[in-house]
Design a protein around this motif. Structure first.
Motif, PDB file in Angstrom:
ATOM      1  N   GLY A 163       0.762  -1.281  -0.080  1.00 42.14           N
ATOM      2  CA  GLY A 163      -0.092   0.015  -0.114  1.00 42.14           C
ATOM      3  C   GLY A 163       0.767   1.316  -0.144  1.00 42.14           C
ATOM      4  O   GLY A 163       0.619   2.224  -0.887  1.00 42.14           O
ATOM      5  N   LYS A 164       1.961   1.153   0.703  1.00 39.91           N
ATOM      6  CA  LYS A 164       2.845   2.416   0.841  1.00 39.91           C
ATOM      7  C   LYS A 164       3.435   2.621  -0.443  1.00 39.91           C
ATOM      8  O   LYS A 164       3.844   3.846  -0.805  1.00 39.91           O
ATOM      9  CB  LYS A 164       3.962   2.327   1.832  1.00 39.91           C
ATOM     10  N   ALA A 165       3.615   1.581  -1.201  1.00 40.00           N
ATOM     11  CA  ALA A 165       4.522   1.699  -2.622  1.00 40.00           C
ATOM     12  C   ALA A 165       3.604   2.241  -3.559  1.00 40.00           C
ATOM     13  O   ALA A 165       4.110   3.054  -4.337  1.00 40.00           O
ATOM     14  CB  ALA A 165       4.988   0.330  -2.950  1.00 40.00           C
ATOM     15  N   LEU A 166       2.161   1.990  -3.303  1.00 47.74           N
ATOM     16  CA  LEU A 166       1.292   2.502  -4.663  1.00 47.74           C
ATOM     17  C   LEU A 166       0.711   3.946  -4.057  1.00 47.74           C
ATOM     18  O   LEU A 166       0.033   4.574  -4.983  1.00 47.74           O
ATOM     19  CB  LEU A 166       0.351   1.438  -4.873  1.00 47.74           C
ATOM     20  N   ILE A 175       5.513  -5.290  -6.623  1.00 46.60           N
ATOM     21  CA  ILE A 175       5.209  -6.678  -6.086  1.00 46.60           C
ATOM     22  C   ILE A 175       6.559  -7.249  -6.449  1.00 46.60           C
ATOM     23  O   ILE A 175       6.856  -8.125  -5.444  1.00 46.60           O
ATOM     24  CB  ILE A 175       4.079  -7.313  -6.953  1.00 46.60           C
ATOM     25  N   VAL A 176       7.198  -7.070  -7.771  1.00 45.10           N
ATOM     26  CA  VAL A 176       8.525  -7.806  -7.856  1.00 45.10           C
ATOM     27  C   VAL A 176       9.425  -7.504  -6.753  1.00 45.10           C
ATOM     28  O   VAL A 176      10.178  -8.231  -6.319  1.00 45.10           O
ATOM     29  CB  VAL A 176       8.810  -7.602  -9.272  1.00 45.10           C
ATOM     30  N   GLN A 177       9.454  -6.172  -6.592  1.00 43.61           N
ATOM     31  CA  GLN A 177      10.477  -5.599  -5.391  1.00 43.61           C
ATOM     32  C   GLN A 177      10.010  -6.301  -4.088  1.00 43.61           C
ATOM     33  O   GLN A 177      11.109  -6.871  -3.459  1.00 43.61           O
ATOM     34  CB  GLN A 177      10.365  -4.146  -5.254  1.00 43.61           C
ATOM     35  N   ASP A 202      -8.123  -0.867  -1.034  1.00 39.42           N
ATOM     36  CA  ASP A 202      -8.635   0.214  -1.432  1.00 39.42           C
ATOM     37  C   ASP A 202      -7.767   1.384  -0.561  1.00 39.42           C
ATOM     38  O   ASP A 202      -7.855   1.338   0.614  1.00 39.42           O
ATOM     39  CB  ASP A 202     -10.092   0.539  -0.976  1.00 39.42           C
ATOM     40  N   LEU A 203      -6.825   1.819  -1.434  1.00 37.05           N
ATOM     41  CA  LEU A 203      -5.902   2.511  -0.761  1.00 37.05           C
ATOM     42  C   LEU A 203      -6.342   3.821   0.092  1.00 37.05           C
ATOM     43  O   LEU A 203      -5.795   4.370   0.943  1.00 37.05           O
ATOM     44  CB  LEU A 203      -4.324   2.719  -1.544  1.00 37.05           C
ATOM     45  N   ASP A 204      -7.306   4.322  -0.935  1.00 30.60           N
ATOM     46  CA  ASP A 204      -7.836   5.607  -0.227  1.00 30.60           C
ATOM     47  C   ASP A 204      -8.778   5.785   0.887  1.00 30.60           C
ATOM     48  O   ASP A 204      -8.808   6.397   1.815  1.00 30.60           O
ATOM     49  CB  ASP A 204      -8.468   6.218  -1.469  1.00 30.60           C
ATOM     50  N   GLU A 205      -9.358   4.590   0.829  1.00 33.08           N
ATOM     51  CA  GLU A 205     -10.272   4.214   2.156  1.00 33.08           C
ATOM     52  C   GLU A 205      -9.365   3.476   3.324  1.00 33.08           C
ATOM     53  O   GLU A 205      -9.954   3.178   4.357  1.00 33.08           O
ATOM     54  CB  GLU A 205     -11.538   3.086   1.717  1.00 33.08           C
ATOM     55  N   GLY A 206      -8.395   3.096   2.898  1.00 36.42           N
ATOM     56  CA  GLY A 206      -7.294   2.499   3.929  1.00 36.42           C
ATOM     57  C   GLY A 206      -8.065   1.081   4.394  1.00 36.42           C
ATOM     58  O   GLY A 206      -7.964   0.706   5.448  1.00 36.42           O
ATOM     59  N   LYS A 207      -8.552   0.211   3.557  1.00 36.28           N
ATOM     60  CA  LYS A 207      -9.002  -1.050   3.815  1.00 36.28           C
ATOM     61  C   LYS A 207      -8.644  -2.026   2.967  1.00 36.28           C
ATOM     62  O   LYS A 207      -8.632  -1.885   1.608  1.00 36.28           O
ATOM     63  CB  LYS A 207     -10.633  -0.952   4.221  1.00 36.28           C
ATOM     64  N   SER A 208      -8.893  -3.417   3.164  1.00 32.86           N
ATOM     65  CA  SER A 208      -8.871  -4.319   2.239  1.00 32.86           C
ATOM     66  C   SER A 208     -10.274  -5.195   2.318  1.00 32.86           C
ATOM     67  O   SER A 208     -10.761  -5.239   3.640  1.00 32.86           O
ATOM     68  CB  SER A 208      -7.704  -5.506   2.537  1.00 32.86           C
ATOM     69  N   ILE A 209     -10.734  -5.735   1.211  1.00 31.77           N
ATOM     70  CA  ILE A 209     -11.997  -6.551   1.307  1.00 31.77           C
ATOM     71  C   ILE A 209     -11.797  -7.695   0.422  1.00 31.77           C
ATOM     72  O   ILE A 209     -11.194  -7.818  -0.622  1.00 31.77           O
ATOM     73  CB  ILE A 209     -13.202  -5.695   0.426  1.00 31.77           C
ATOM     74  N   ALA A 224      -2.674  -3.873 -17.733  1.00 31.94           N
ATOM     75  CA  ALA A 224      -2.119  -4.100 -16.496  1.00 31.94           C
ATOM     76  C   ALA A 224      -1.055  -3.048 -15.932  1.00 31.94           C
ATOM     77  O   ALA A 224      -0.622  -2.313 -16.604  1.00 31.94           O
ATOM     78  CB  ALA A 224      -1.633  -5.818 -16.509  1.00 31.94           C
ATOM     79  N   SER A 225      -1.153  -2.734 -14.624  1.00 37.35           N
ATOM     80  CA  SER A 225      -0.371  -1.838 -13.877  1.00 37.35           C
ATOM     81  C   SER A 225       1.068  -2.032 -13.755  1.00 37.35           C
ATOM     82  O   SER A 225       1.505  -3.031 -12.987  1.00 37.35           O
ATOM     83  CB  SER A 225      -1.000  -1.487 -12.605  1.00 37.35           C
ATOM     84  N   VAL A 226       1.859  -1.225 -14.361  1.00 38.65           N
ATOM     85  CA  VAL A 226       3.216  -1.551 -14.441  1.00 38.65           C
ATOM     86  C   VAL A 226       3.721  -1.107 -12.963  1.00 38.65           C
ATOM     87  O   VAL A 226       4.836  -1.799 -12.355  1.00 38.65           O
ATOM     88  CB  VAL A 226       4.039  -0.795 -15.576  1.00 38.65           C
ATOM     89  N   GLU A 227       3.255   0.002 -12.382  1.00 38.71           N
ATOM     90  CA  GLU A 227       3.688   0.365 -10.963  1.00 38.71           C
ATOM     91  C   GLU A 227       3.170  -0.931 -10.032  1.00 38.71           C
ATOM     92  O   GLU A 227       4.273  -1.013  -9.235  1.00 38.71           O
ATOM     93  CB  GLU A 227       2.643   1.381 -10.670  1.00 38.71           C
ATOM     94  N   LEU A 228       2.211  -1.502 -10.135  1.00 43.26           N
ATOM     95  CA  LEU A 228       1.683  -2.655  -9.362  1.00 43.26           C
ATOM     96  C   LEU A 228       2.900  -3.827  -9.400  1.00 43.26           C
ATOM     97  O   LEU A 228       3.141  -4.356  -8.633  1.00 43.26           O
ATOM     98  CB  LEU A 228       0.323  -3.062  -9.611  1.00 43.26           C
ATOM     99  N   ILE A 229       2.994  -4.053 -10.786  1.00 45.24           N
ATOM    100  CA  ILE A 229       3.900  -5.245 -11.083  1.00 45.24           C
ATOM    101  C   ILE A 229       5.292  -5.010 -10.347  1.00 45.24           C
ATOM    102  O   ILE A 229       5.982  -5.718  -9.712  1.00 45.24           O
ATOM    103  CB  ILE A 229       4.248  -5.528 -12.556  1.00 45.24           C
TER     104      ILE A 229
END
Ligand code: GLY
Ligand code: MN
Length: 461
Positions: free
Chosen positions: A15-18, A158-160, A64-71, A150-155
């Motif tokens: 979450g902090k990375a995105l 996650i790889v890191q 949901d990073l804006d709401e600060g929760k996972s579902i 697909a999101s290069v930022e997310l990839i």
């Protein structure tokens, strides 16, 4: 699964990375093998496992990073389903085990994403057709482009994160290697002339399942080791041949081992086999012993290729200046694959996210040279990476014929001598290595590897 604190911590780092937006993770579904209810072995998606730990089909998750929760999105089992599959904890109970406090029925996922349509929705490249269709339906993107978005930022985040293994992951991987080592030891103890490859393949697969896990990838157990990914098990072992076994167990938590050993069908190697075997062993051991953080793994690949070229020159199979032969890629005739790859939840770790994101970076681009182009990991190594070191030497008759006719690298390759090895097959030796702050550690209990150790096991037959 691991403790919920581990999953909370993993999601917090991601979450902090995105920073913002939604991160969408699709869990895998059951897939019909030859009818809907006769399914392939279920394997959860590895990123879903890494962040959400739940090992069952028909789930999705959103951070949901804006709401600060996972579902977690999933459906409770109907009694009719329980009749066939047995009772399970509720989705909410399962989610709580991995630190997720909100659950919703699967059908609510589409509405949740639609409400968030003005915000970025990051998702990973689908590798199963049903996920491509699902993403198309959920996100309203055309089928033929959904993968490209697909999101290069997310990839990259996650790889890191997944590349650096934590202590509990290393313990799991060590377990996987130890089961795999026992599989290899039993195969070396039990193989004998007259046996079918399939008997040995069945033996080791049974051991992986009996350990509480499964195979990490389809077993390679072959007297034709010159074929790199040979899954045919119909040959009968004959005196004078070698068996190349490349297989690994996956633990109950889905961490992989990937080990290769090559041994003679007879009690001892022939002297020709021994020469090539010791050369592959030198390439493997010298590269392992050189491993440390910050080095380019491509340099290790080239180091192993140079050892192979030099050794083959001593045996009369190569000639001329071996530095020039290395530069030109002449070793591809004998060593047409890469030295290794990252390993973790996947045997080729994270490669579903894109091989070049895992093994390359800007400035370290993939080569087009035959052999070197198959190197899956080229970039700098970091403390906490786990990777394979797996050099090999192969005599592939069709490739030898083609290169000889073309006169390819005839200044470096002694084709007349190589002709005599066309019936040799191939040898590969592979171990799984953790990069430590000061160097490396081979994972697991040692698995017999020197000629002396392998022949000692073969003497027990
Ligand atoms: N174990 C098979 C591979 O690394 O490709
Ligand atoms: Mn491998």
């Amino acid at each position: 699964m691991f403790s919920k604190e581990i999953y909370n911590q993993r999601r917090s780092v991601l979450g902090k990375a995105l920073y913002s937006g939604l991160l969408l993770f699709l869990g895998n579904d059951e897939m019909g093998m030859n009818c809907k209810d006769n399914t392939y072995h279920f394997r959860q998606d590895s990123s879903f496992l890494y962040y959400f730990g739940l090992d069952q089909p028909n789930l999705a998750a959103v951070m949901d990073l804006d709401e600060g929760k996972s579902i977690i999105f999933g459906d409770e089992m109907s009694v009719e389903y329980i009749v066939w599959m047995g009772a399970q904890p509720t989705i909410a109970e399962q989610a709580a085990q991995v630190g997720v406090l909100e659950t919703q029925p699967y059908d609510e996922l589409e509405a949740y994403l639609q409400k968030a349509a003005s915000r970025p929705i990051h998702y990973l490249p689908p590798y199963r057709a049903n996920h491509t269709i699902k993403l198309h339906q959920l996100l309203g993107k055309p089928l033929n482009v959904v993968s490209n978005h697909a999101s290069v930022e997310l990839i990259q985040a996650i790889v890191q994160q997944r590349s650096v293994k934590s202590a509990e992951e290393i313990a799991e991987m060590e377990k996987a290697v130890n089961v795999t080592g026992q599989m290899h030891i039993q195969a070396m103890r039990q193989a004998k002339a007259g046996m079918k490859e399939a008997e040995l393949a069945g033996l080791v697969e049974g051991m992986a399942v009996a350990s509480g896990g499964n195979l990490a990838y389809p077993v390679i157990m072959t007297v034709n080791g010159q074929t790199l990914h040979n899954h045919y098990h119909g040959n009968t072992l004959q005196s004078g041949q070698m068996v190349l076994g490349d297989y690994g167990a996956e633990t109950g938590l889905h961490y992989a081992g990937d080990i290769t050993r090559t041994f003679p069908v007879d009690k001892t190697f022939t002297s020709r086999q021994k020469d090539i075997y010791n050369l592959v062993l030198k390439a493997e051991v010298d590269c392992i012993e050189a491993l440390k953080p910050d080095m380019l793994y491509r340099d290790m690949h080239l180091k192993s290729a140079k050892i192979i070229l030099d050794g083959l020159k001593t045996l009369g199979l190569t000639k001329g200046n071996m530095d020039d032969a290395l530069e030109a890629g002449a070793y591809g005739l004998f060593f047409p694959h890469g030295l290794g790859h990252q390993i973790g939840l996947d045997v080729h770790d994270m490669e579903n996210l894109g091989e070049n994101y895992v093994g390359y970076r800007n400035g370290i681009e993939r080569s087009k040279l035959f052999g070197l182009k198959s190197l899956r990991l080229a970039k700098e190594l970091k403390t906490g990476y786990v990777l394979t070191v797996e050099p090999g030497i192969y005599f592939i008759p069709e490739l030898i014929d083609q290169w000889k006719v073309e006169g390819r690298f005839k200044e470096f390759i002694n084709y007349d001598a190589v002709e005599k090895y066309k019936d040799f097959s191939g040898i590969r030796i592979e171990d799984n290595i953790l990069i430590t702050e000061t160097g490396y550690r081979i994972l697991g209990e040692p698995i017999p590897k020197t000629v002396k150790e392998v022949e000692a096991l073969r003497a027990e037959v």
